[in-house]
Design an enzyme around this catalytic site. Sequence first.
Site, PDB file in Angstrom:
ATOM      1  CB  THR A 145      -0.926  -0.003   1.239  1.00 36.19           C
ATOM      2  OG1 THR A 145      -1.887  -1.035   1.052  1.00 36.19           O
ATOM      3  CG2 THR A 145      -1.650   1.318   1.414  1.00 36.19           C
ATOM      4  CB  SER A 183       2.849  -7.896   1.144  1.00 34.69           C
ATOM      5  OG  SER A 183       1.786  -7.898   2.058  1.00 34.69           O
ATOM      6  CB  THR A 203       0.477  -3.812   6.308  1.00 31.64           C
ATOM      7  OG1 THR A 203      -0.798  -3.851   5.656  1.00 31.64           O
ATOM      8  CG2 THR A 203       1.044  -2.406   6.268  1.00 31.64           C
ATOM      9  CG  ASP A 204      -2.656  -7.571   3.777  1.00 28.45           C
ATOM     10  OD1 ASP A 204      -3.018  -6.949   4.793  1.00 28.45           O
ATOM     11  OD2 ASP A 204      -3.268  -7.505   2.694  1.00 28.45           O
TER      12      ASP A 204
HETATM   13  N1  ASP Z   1      -2.626  -5.707   0.679  1.00 24.89           N
HETATM   14  C1  ASP Z   1      -1.610  -4.732   0.973  1.00 24.89           C
HETATM   15  C2  ASP Z   1      -0.285  -5.439   1.019  1.00 24.89           C
HETATM   16  O1  ASP Z   1      -0.063  -6.202   1.915  1.00 24.89           O
HETATM   17  C3  ASP Z   1      -1.917  -4.080   2.247  1.00 24.89           C
HETATM   18  C4  ASP Z   1      -0.914  -3.086   2.733  1.00 24.89           C
HETATM   19  O2  ASP Z   1       0.176  -2.926   2.243  1.00 24.89           O
HETATM   20  O3  ASP Z   1      -1.250  -2.434   3.740  1.00 24.89           O
HETATM   21  O4  ASP Z   1       0.525  -5.251   0.136  1.00 24.89           O
END
Ligand code: ASP
Length: 340
Positions: free
Chosen positions: A14, A56, A87-88
């Site tokens: 993100t 991710s 973050t995932d």
């Molecule tokens: N789906 C995204 C990822 O993990 C979520 C994020 O980065 O917050 O790449």
Amino acid sequence: MQPSSILLLTTGGTIGSVPGPDGPIGHLSPDELLPHWGGAPEAYTVTWKEIFQQDSVNVQPAQWQQLAREIFSHYAAYDGIVVTHGTDTLAYTSSMLSFMLPNPPIPVVITGAQIPLVSPLSDGVSNLRCALAMAASGIPGVFVAFHGTILRGARAVKTHSLSLDAFHCAGDPHTAHISAHGLVIPREPLPASGGKPALRDALCEKVALLKWSPSFSPDILLLLAREGWEGIVIEGYGKGGLPLAREGWPDVLARLRERDIPVVLCGQCQAESDYGESAAQCPAGCISGKDMSTEAAVTKLMWCLAQPRDPGQSKTAAAEAWFRQDLAGEKSTRGKSLCS
Ligand code: ASP
């Protein structure tokens, strides 16, 4: 004072994404991102490099290896390394890097954001600054920087998908935080430093994770064995409880031992756990994950299964010997002091 020289590796997520009406519609290159970030403060000289660009949820073991090799090859040239990541699966990556990169001589800090850098309300700006401060701290280790706190890489857990304080430390207080005093780093619990830096990027991909539920019976584990899974992590109830009064457990665990498939038991309650008691309730034939986060237990078993074995030693015995060691601060320091 000389500015700290920091290498910033980008991997997508993100933080670097371009939001569209139904989700991200692309990722920005490091050069495109720079103006949105407002640039690095003068205290740092930052060199950017894109490693990969993806959400991710698609990060695979091969990319952990790619990232570990990249980080290892740059130790000598920088004071610290920052990695931006979605973050995932960030906590899986930070855990695996903690095992693949023993004794890092510099700080390696992973960060991301809940809101893209291109958005005016992005938390990416402060997360990046927090990561830079830790990367320039001179404290070696693998860390996660998020929402003003620094967590040990092998104890970070993503707990929130909307709130900006998305990461917490399984069982422990965080390692450091930002306050009006700047970056505050208490003496405990800091990683032990010293030892020769190494790159140990071998891993076994066939590790399954089962969150135990009342609908399961133990023979589900044999199904995984038949399908070629080489290691199993079970998240038991609470701090690791299993319905051992149900039939079949001793036999199933013995059969998995015979097939040389290690089984690790950890708990479903990651926010608070007790190192001593969760070890005590581990049935014979299971390796206790104590109060490790699930992310650390899975990545550690993947890593342990690929480490060198003594001649004649079974895969399970070798993995168990590696697993028992606290390799990267993955076991709670709070639990240790409770039980000593
Ligand atoms: N789906 C995204 C990822 O993990 C979520 C994020 O980065 O917050 O790449």
